[in-house]
Design a protein around this motif. Structure first.
Motif, PDB file in Angstrom:
ATOM      1  N   LEU A  18      32.689  72.170 -22.589  1.00  0.00           N
ATOM      2  CA  LEU A  18      33.698  71.114 -22.636  1.00  0.00           C
ATOM      3  C   LEU A  18      33.025  69.797 -22.999  1.00  0.00           C
ATOM      4  O   LEU A  18      31.937  69.490 -22.494  1.00  0.00           O
ATOM      5  N   PHE A  19      33.682  69.021 -23.874  1.00  0.00           N
ATOM      6  CA  PHE A  19      33.072  67.759 -24.274  1.00  0.00           C
ATOM      7  C   PHE A  19      33.131  66.741 -23.138  1.00  0.00           C
ATOM      8  O   PHE A  19      34.039  66.761 -22.310  1.00  0.00           O
ATOM      9  N   ALA A  20      32.137  65.859 -23.097  1.00  0.00           N
ATOM     10  CA  ALA A  20      32.064  64.829 -22.059  1.00  0.00           C
ATOM     11  C   ALA A  20      32.721  63.552 -22.555  1.00  0.00           C
ATOM     12  O   ALA A  20      32.668  63.229 -23.735  1.00  0.00           O
ATOM     13  N   LEU A  21      33.336  62.824 -21.630  1.00  0.00           N
ATOM     14  CA  LEU A  21      33.974  61.555 -21.977  1.00  0.00           C
ATOM     15  C   LEU A  21      33.041  60.367 -21.783  1.00  0.00           C
ATOM     16  O   LEU A  21      33.466  59.225 -21.914  1.00  0.00           O
ATOM     17  N   LYS A  22      31.780  60.635 -21.469  1.00  0.00           N
ATOM     18  CA  LYS A  22      30.826  59.548 -21.278  1.00  0.00           C
ATOM     19  C   LYS A  22      30.297  59.093 -22.639  1.00  0.00           C
ATOM     20  O   LYS A  22      29.848  59.904 -23.445  1.00  0.00           O
ATOM     21  N   PHE A  23      30.353  57.791 -22.880  1.00  0.00           N
ATOM     22  CA  PHE A  23      29.986  57.210 -24.166  1.00  0.00           C
ATOM     23  C   PHE A  23      28.528  56.751 -24.152  1.00  0.00           C
ATOM     24  O   PHE A  23      28.119  56.003 -23.261  1.00  0.00           O
ATOM     25  N   ASP A  24      27.755  57.197 -25.146  1.00  0.00           N
ATOM     26  CA  ASP A  24      26.410  56.655 -25.348  1.00  0.00           C
ATOM     27  C   ASP A  24      26.475  55.392 -26.200  1.00  0.00           C
ATOM     28  O   ASP A  24      25.590  54.548 -26.156  1.00  0.00           O
ATOM     29  N   SER A  25      27.524  55.277 -27.009  1.00  0.00           N
ATOM     30  CA  SER A  25      27.781  54.074 -27.806  1.00  0.00           C
ATOM     31  C   SER A  25      29.287  53.965 -27.985  1.00  0.00           C
ATOM     32  O   SER A  25      30.031  54.897 -27.674  1.00  0.00           O
ATOM     33  N   TRP A  26      29.740  52.811 -28.511  1.00  0.00           N
ATOM     34  CA  TRP A  26      31.166  52.608 -28.722  1.00  0.00           C
ATOM     35  C   TRP A  26      31.570  52.879 -30.174  1.00  0.00           C
ATOM     36  O   TRP A  26      32.720  52.666 -30.534  1.00  0.00           O
ATOM     37  N   PHE A  46      25.146  72.128 -11.887  1.00  0.00           N
ATOM     38  CA  PHE A  46      25.046  71.049 -12.871  1.00  0.00           C
ATOM     39  C   PHE A  46      23.683  70.352 -12.802  1.00  0.00           C
ATOM     40  O   PHE A  46      23.100  70.001 -13.832  1.00  0.00           O
ATOM     41  N   ASN A  47      23.166  70.171 -11.598  1.00  0.00           N
ATOM     42  CA  ASN A  47      21.917  69.435 -11.428  1.00  0.00           C
ATOM     43  C   ASN A  47      20.704  70.175 -11.973  1.00  0.00           C
ATOM     44  O   ASN A  47      19.674  69.552 -12.248  1.00  0.00           O
ATOM     45  N   ILE A  48      20.800  71.509 -12.114  1.00  0.00           N
ATOM     46  CA  ILE A  48      19.646  72.267 -12.594  1.00  0.00           C
ATOM     47  C   ILE A  48      19.900  72.893 -13.960  1.00  0.00           C
ATOM     48  O   ILE A  48      19.049  73.614 -14.475  1.00  0.00           O
ATOM     49  N   ASP A  49      21.057  72.596 -14.556  1.00  0.00           N
ATOM     50  CA  ASP A  49      21.418  73.169 -15.850  1.00  0.00           C
ATOM     51  C   ASP A  49      21.090  72.157 -16.950  1.00  0.00           C
ATOM     52  O   ASP A  49      21.762  71.145 -17.085  1.00  0.00           O
ATOM     53  N   GLU A  50      20.059  72.433 -17.731  1.00  0.00           N
ATOM     54  CA  GLU A  50      19.634  71.506 -18.774  1.00  0.00           C
ATOM     55  C   GLU A  50      20.581  71.488 -19.971  1.00  0.00           C
ATOM     56  O   GLU A  50      20.469  70.627 -20.838  1.00  0.00           O
ATOM     57  N   ARG A  51      21.526  72.434 -20.022  1.00  0.00           N
ATOM     58  CA  ARG A  51      22.478  72.465 -21.135  1.00  0.00           C
ATOM     59  C   ARG A  51      23.549  71.381 -21.009  1.00  0.00           C
ATOM     60  O   ARG A  51      24.273  71.119 -21.969  1.00  0.00           O
ATOM     61  N   SER A  95      27.149  67.406 -22.613  1.00  0.00           N
ATOM     62  CA  SER A  95      28.472  68.018 -22.506  1.00  0.00           C
ATOM     63  C   SER A  95      28.526  68.769 -21.180  1.00  0.00           C
ATOM     64  O   SER A  95      27.578  68.725 -20.395  1.00  0.00           O
ATOM     65  N   PHE A  96      29.643  69.446 -20.931  1.00  0.00           N
ATOM     66  CA  PHE A  96      29.804  70.178 -19.681  1.00  0.00           C
ATOM     67  C   PHE A  96      29.971  71.663 -19.953  1.00  0.00           C
ATOM     68  O   PHE A  96      30.479  72.066 -21.001  1.00  0.00           O
ATOM     69  N   ILE A  97      29.542  72.458 -18.990  1.00  0.00           N
ATOM     70  CA  ILE A  97      29.841  73.893 -18.976  1.00  0.00           C
ATOM     71  C   ILE A  97      30.738  74.113 -17.761  1.00  0.00           C
ATOM     72  O   ILE A  97      30.294  74.032 -16.622  1.00  0.00           O
ATOM     73  N   GLY A  98      32.000  74.386 -18.000  1.00  0.00           N
ATOM     74  CA  GLY A  98      32.957  74.475 -16.907  1.00  0.00           C
ATOM     75  C   GLY A  98      33.643  73.137 -16.673  1.00  0.00           C
ATOM     76  O   GLY A  98      33.162  72.088 -17.101  1.00  0.00           O
ATOM     77  N   LEU A  99      34.763  73.176 -15.990  1.00  0.00           N
ATOM     78  CA  LEU A  99      35.568  71.977 -15.755  1.00  0.00           C
ATOM     79  C   LEU A  99      34.840  71.017 -14.815  1.00  0.00           C
ATOM     80  O   LEU A  99      34.449  71.409 -13.710  1.00  0.00           O
TER      81      LEU A  99
END
Length: 257
Positions: A196-204, A132-137, A141-145
């Motif tokens: 996989l979509f991320a649940l972290k919000f950049d805005s509300w 994850f730390n070296i994957d710019e994608r 969002s996430f790649i993998g769980l």
């Protein structure tokens, strides 16, 4: 030196502190308290990134510290919990001892060797976090769980055993072949090339977070109806919704071209 830039790192350290306490409880076999502190650590993990974006103080140090904290809270703890579940499922009366005097004979292991299979979850989590730390994608969002989602999946099992002990469910969870299959599935999903979509919000704003808000409401409904059994259902739903959303995005992109 501005205190503002340290606020996200302090929150991350609270994640690490909660995870460390969870390790102690997990080793002692108190899996309910371990689950509580893992959930607390994941709560801090959600808000450290949110704080960094809100205060505009994202840093490389914060990224590395976040992964190190997640390694403990969402990597080491679920591996130990799976180890403890294997101890209960495997034949024999073996149990890991926390008595310091038992270390006098270094060649004696007072637990079933097969339980070590559960620690593969920790290895797969470490590999996933390093990628994850070296994957710019994986910036949006996430790649993998994600490791927190995987930790919740595994920590839900002892909660189901203790608070919703239906005989059929207990017999499934405490079956060594089920635990082995779940361990392999967990290791695969952590490192699978599945967006996989991320649940972290950049805005509300609702328009920017429709899927996230829908998923949160869906999770609350499942938890209200099924309690702890809802957690595995939520993780499966998360993966399926992500696959559906990714497919829809690709179709829209092709249609736009």
């Amino acid at each position: 030196m501005s205190l503002k830039k340290h606020i996200p790192n302090i929150i991350t350290l609270l994640n690490l502190f909660a995870g460390s306490i969870a390790v102690v409880f997990a080793v002692q076999g108190n899996l309910v308290m371990a689950a509580i502190f893992v959930a607390l650590g994941i709560f801090f993990d959600f808000f450290d990134g949110l704080a960094a974006r809100a205060l505009n103080v994202k840093s490389e140090l914060g990224l590395q510290l976040d992964s190190l904290a997640d390694m403990v809270t969402s990597g080491v703890v679920p591996g130990i919990v799976m180890f403890q579940l294997f101890l209960k499922a495997l034949p024999g009366e073996s149990a890991a001892s926390t008595d310091w005097s038992s270390g006098q004979d270094l060649l004696v292991w007072d637990f079933h060797y097969g339980a070590l299979f559960g620690l593969l979850v920790t290895l797969a989590s470490g590999y996933r976090l390093a990628k994850f730390n070296i994957d710019e994608r994986q910036s949006d969002s996430f790649i993998g769980l994600p490791t927190p989602a995987n930790a919740l999946l595994i920590l839900s099992l002892p909660l189901i055993l203790i608070f919703q002990p239906q005989p059929e469910v207990v017999s499934i969870i405490l079956n060594e072949w089920f635990l082995a299959a779940l361990t392999i599935f967990s290791c695969f999903m952590l490192n699978a090339e599945i967006p996989l979509f991320a649940l972290k919000f950049d805005s509300w704003a609702f328009s920017d977070n429709k899927l996230r808000y829908f998923f949160i409401v869906f999770c609350l409904v499942l938890l209200f109806v099924f309690h702890f059994v809802a957690i595995p259902l939520i993780i499966v739903s998360y993966v399926l919704l992500s696959i559906i959303a990714t497919g829809r995005t690709k179709r829209e992109a092709r249609a736009g071209n």
